[in-house]
Design a protein around this motif. Sequence first.
Motif, PDB file in Angstrom:
ATOM      1  N   ILE A 120      46.279   8.635  27.103  1.00 49.75           N
ATOM      2  CA  ILE A 120      45.865   8.295  28.468  1.00 49.75           C
ATOM      3  C   ILE A 120      44.768   7.226  28.472  1.00 49.75           C
ATOM      4  O   ILE A 120      44.962   6.195  29.157  1.00 49.75           O
ATOM      5  N   PRO A 121      43.645   7.355  27.749  1.00 49.12           N
ATOM      6  CA  PRO A 121      43.188   8.488  26.950  1.00 49.12           C
ATOM      7  C   PRO A 121      42.243   9.405  27.740  1.00 49.12           C
ATOM      8  O   PRO A 121      41.567   8.987  28.673  1.00 49.12           O
ATOM      9  N   LEU A 122      42.193  10.693  27.274  1.00 51.15           N
ATOM     10  CA  LEU A 122      41.222  11.661  27.765  1.00 51.15           C
ATOM     11  C   LEU A 122      40.197  11.921  26.672  1.00 51.15           C
ATOM     12  O   LEU A 122      40.435  11.630  25.497  1.00 51.15           O
ATOM     13  N   ALA A 123      39.080  12.488  27.050  1.00 55.54           N
ATOM     14  CA  ALA A 123      38.010  12.743  26.091  1.00 55.54           C
ATOM     15  C   ALA A 123      38.334  13.909  25.168  1.00 55.54           C
ATOM     16  O   ALA A 123      37.796  13.996  24.062  1.00 55.54           O
ATOM     17  N   TYR A 124      39.226  14.801  25.612  1.00 53.10           N
ATOM     18  CA  TYR A 124      39.608  15.950  24.777  1.00 53.10           C
ATOM     19  C   TYR A 124      40.987  16.432  25.216  1.00 53.10           C
ATOM     20  O   TYR A 124      41.493  16.062  26.279  1.00 53.10           O
ATOM     21  N   GLU A 171      36.779   7.812  38.584  1.00 57.04           N
ATOM     22  CA  GLU A 171      36.941   6.669  37.675  1.00 57.04           C
ATOM     23  C   GLU A 171      35.934   6.714  36.535  1.00 57.04           C
ATOM     24  O   GLU A 171      36.277   6.432  35.379  1.00 57.04           O
ATOM     25  N   HIS A 172      34.690   7.068  36.838  1.00 55.85           N
ATOM     26  CA  HIS A 172      33.610   7.012  35.846  1.00 55.85           C
ATOM     27  C   HIS A 172      33.311   8.368  35.211  1.00 55.85           C
ATOM     28  O   HIS A 172      32.333   8.482  34.473  1.00 55.85           O
ATOM     29  N   ASP A 173      34.142   9.385  35.467  1.00 55.52           N
ATOM     30  CA  ASP A 173      33.897  10.696  34.866  1.00 55.52           C
ATOM     31  C   ASP A 173      34.017  10.593  33.343  1.00 55.52           C
ATOM     32  O   ASP A 173      34.915   9.916  32.826  1.00 55.52           O
ATOM     33  N   VAL A 180      39.468   5.246  34.661  1.00 59.67           N
ATOM     34  CA  VAL A 180      40.824   5.611  35.076  1.00 59.67           C
ATOM     35  C   VAL A 180      41.099   5.117  36.487  1.00 59.67           C
ATOM     36  O   VAL A 180      40.176   4.958  37.298  1.00 59.67           O
ATOM     37  N   ASN A 181      42.371   4.841  36.775  1.00 63.54           N
ATOM     38  CA  ASN A 181      42.829   4.537  38.124  1.00 63.54           C
ATOM     39  C   ASN A 181      43.148   5.846  38.837  1.00 63.54           C
ATOM     40  O   ASN A 181      43.750   6.749  38.243  1.00 63.54           O
ATOM     41  N   VAL A 182      42.763   5.943  40.097  1.00 57.86           N
ATOM     42  CA  VAL A 182      42.873   7.201  40.841  1.00 57.86           C
ATOM     43  C   VAL A 182      43.870   7.049  41.981  1.00 57.86           C
ATOM     44  O   VAL A 182      43.714   6.181  42.852  1.00 57.86           O
TER      45      VAL A 182
END
Length: 271
Positions: A120-124, A171-173, A180-182
């Motif tokens: 995606i990427p995700l943090a975890y 977006e900034h989380d 990310v696009n929301v």
Amino acid sequence: MRAPFTKMHGLGNDFVVFDARHAPLAMTAQLAAALANRHTGIGCDQLIVLVPSSNADLGMRIFNADGGEVESCGNASRAVGLLLGHAARIETLGGIVSAEPAGGGVAVDMGKPRFEWQDIPLAYAMDTLRMPVGWEDLDSPSAVNVGNPHVVFFVSDADAVDLARLGPQIEHDPLFPERVNVNVATITGPAAIRLRVWERGAGLTRACGTGACATTVAAIRLGLVAREVSVTLPGGALNIAWPMAGSIRMTGPAAESFRGTVDLAAYGATK
């Protein structure tokens, strides 16, 4: 140091396009942001630089209005396809897409979507179909990478969501290391979606081609719509098709607004 440009848009999502295939153009984040400024520059959601490519017919660099360089832009791919006037393979940071004239508009093969959390990427690690996360009334989104990262929330009324406030928070989380696009979407029929998008680095936009692709793919995976749908955004409608396990095909209009030249030195260019 005057450089020619073409101002274009796809459903109101607007671009300033520079052709640097034959004369190099040193684009920086600062220069892109200055040119994209709607008060003191030319004004656009994204600035596009066409460059040579050894892997495709040409390359396309994409800078958001804040100057950040990003991987993919579906509406810009259609605009470039219109500008070229013929079928072409276009290399982007998100992969190679194919554009061709179709039905009075331009059709783009956006490639295959990706769903693994690290892509995606995700943090975890987590489930990307129904993510166990939420922000106020927006929860359980789907995550899709269609050359760039998207999260999609399906809601009863997309127009009622305060996306101008929640969009930048999401977006900034920290969950999204590349931001990310929301997308907030409402299913309006078995082959119809209404969509609004907070675009990473650009804010609220009248249209987002990759957002329409990501939202359609997420809706199909959840069994909410057929495999070909009409996605209606504030700027108009796109046709999105995703055959079983295939590439996403996006079809819609693009337009040239005007052409001009700009003194790049006046906006900070050094050469």
